[in-house]
Scaffold this active site. Structure first.
Site, short mmCIF file in Angstrom:
data_model
loop_
_atom_site.label_atom_id
_atom_site.label_comp_id
_atom_site.label_asym_id
_atom_site.label_seq_id
_atom_site.Cartn_x
_atom_site.Cartn_y
_atom_site.Cartn_z
N ARG A 173 42.44 -23.69 82.61
CA ARG A 173 41.52 -23.13 81.62
C ARG A 173 41.72 -21.63 81.46
NH1 ARG A 173 40.69 -24.00 77.28
NH2 ARG A 173 40.66 -26.17 77.94
N LYS A 203 36.95 -1.70 70.74
CA LYS A 203 36.13 -2.83 70.31
C LYS A 203 36.76 -4.12 70.85
CE LYS A 203 34.52 -0.37 66.23
NZ LYS A 203 34.56 -0.27 64.75
N LYS A 240 33.27 11.91 68.46
CA LYS A 240 32.88 11.22 67.25
C LYS A 240 31.59 11.82 66.70
CE LYS A 240 34.27 7.13 66.55
NZ LYS A 240 34.37 5.66 66.45
N GLU A 260 36.63 13.48 65.23
CA GLU A 260 36.36 12.73 64.00
C GLU A 260 35.84 13.65 62.91
OE1 GLU A 260 34.24 8.76 64.00
OE2 GLU A 260 32.71 10.00 63.05
N ASP A 295 37.82 9.52 59.15
CA ASP A 295 37.01 8.31 59.23
C ASP A 295 36.31 7.97 57.93
OD1 ASP A 295 35.97 6.18 60.94
OD2 ASP A 295 34.03 7.15 60.65
#
Length: 285
Positions: A102, A137, A169, A202, A224
Site C-alpha cells: 500500500r 503547497k 510575502k 513579493e 505575484d
C-alpha cells in the site's frame, strides 16, 4: 536549498512513519492466512498513461520492509508509461510484499501524477528561458516525495521549507511595516545569526517593484498575480538586477504567455495540490 543528506533523512522519516501508521502491531490479514515461510512474486502494473515517478522510492520501501526482497526494474523514474506496462517485479517473502504494497502504490500513484503534470508544464516552456517551480503547497508529511516527483517530471524545486530560504510575502511586508523595513530587518537578522539564505520579495504592483529595486541584497522578485502587460513591464524594470518569478494561479493554459513575458521562473502550486493519482496496481504472478 536543503542538502542531499537532509533530503535522504526526510525520505527515511517518511518510510518509517508510513509503515508505522499502516502496519501498527502487525498486518493481521496476511498473518492470518499466509504462512511466514511462504514466498511469492508480484508485478507493479500500469493501468494509466503518463510519466512514472517513485520507482526508486518503491525500491527503498521494499528494502526497508525486508532486505531479502528481490526487485527487477524494467522502467525507471521519469520514463513514459502506458496502460499495460510492467514497471517492476518484486519477489521474496509473501508477507513482506503485502506489508509494503500500500505504501508503494500510494506513493507511486501520487508521485507519478505530479511528475506527469510537471512534464506537461515543462514541455510547454521548451524554447523559452523560463523554468517551472513547485511551491510549499504540498501534502503535510510527504513534501519530500512530492518535490522529488517534480524534479523527476522536469521541474525545479523552490525552497523546501521555511528554513532554507527567506520569502517576504505580502503578510510579512505588512506586519513588518513595509517593503524596505522588511528587507532591512531581514538582512540584519541574517547577519546577526550568521545565516546565508537567499531573499525573495513579493511585489503586488509596479510601484512595489520600484521600491524593492531601491534596496540591495534581494535575490529574486516574486511578480505575484500580475497581468501579462504588467509582467512584461516588471521584467523590463528589473533587468539583470535580480531573478524574476511569476506566480498566482498560473495554469497550463497561461504558463507559456507568462514565460513569453521573459520571467526566469514560474511557480505553480497546482503541480502538487491539484493532481489525480495515476492508476497503478501490484498483482501476484
Amino acid at each position: 536549498m536543503i542538502t542531499q543528506e537532509q533530503f535522504k533523512k526526510e525520505i527515511d522519516i517518511i518510510i518509517k512513519n508510513a509503515i508505522r501508521e499502516d502496519v501498527g502491531d502487525g498486518d493481521h490479514s496476511s498473518l492470518a492466512c499466509i504462512p511466514g515461510y511462504a514466498t511469492g512474486k508480484a508485478k507493479l502494473l500500469v493501468k494509466d498513461n503518463g510519466i512514472v515517478a517513485g520507482v526508486n522510492f518503491a525500491c527503498q520501501v521494499f528494502q526497508y520492509v525486508d532486505p531479502n526482497l528481490v526487485i527487477e526494474k524494467f522502467i525507471n523514474d521519469g520514463e513514459q508509461i502506458v496502460n499495460g506496462d510492467i514497471v517492476l517485479y518484486v519477489s521474496g517473502n509473501s508477507q513482506s510484499i503485502l506489508k509494503a504494497e500500500r505504501l508503494v502504490l500510494n506513493a507511486m500513484q501520487r508521485m507519478s501524477a505530479i511528475a506527469t503534470k510537471t512534464h506537461e508544464f515543462a514541455k510547454l516552456l521548451r524554447g523559452t528561458n523560463t523554468k517551472i517551480l513547485d511551491t510549499r503547497k504540498t501534502t503535510p508529511g510527504i513534501r519530500a516525495l512530492e518535490k522529488w516527483a517534480v524534479k523527476i517530471g522536469g521541474g525545479e524545486n523552490h525552497r523546501f521549507a521555511l528554513y532554507d530560504m527567506v520569502m517576504l510575502k505580502d503578510n510579512h511586508i505588512d506586519f513588518a511595516g513595509g517593503i524596505t523595513m522588511a528587507i532591512d530587518k531581514t538582512k540584519a537578522y541574517l547577519k546577526e545569526n550568521n545565516l546565508d539564505l537567499k531573499i525573495i520579495v513579493e511585489a503586488r504592483d509596479l510601484q512595489e517593484i520600484e521600491e524593492i529595486l531601491s534596496n540591495t541584497g534581494v535575490h529574486r522578485i516574486l511578480i505575484d498575480n500580475f497581468n501579462y502587460e504588467d509582467t512584461r513591464k516588471a521584467v523590463q524594470m528589473i533587468g539583470d538586477k535580480c531573478q524574476t518569478e511569476s506566480s498566482g494561479g498560473i495554469t497550463l493554459e497561461t504558463a507559456k504567455k507568462y514565460a513569453d513575458c521573459g520571467v526566469d521562473f514560474i511557480s505553480s502550486g497546482a503541480l502538487t495540490h491539484s493532481v489525480y493519482n495515476l492508476d497503478l496496481s501490484l498483482k501476484a504472478v
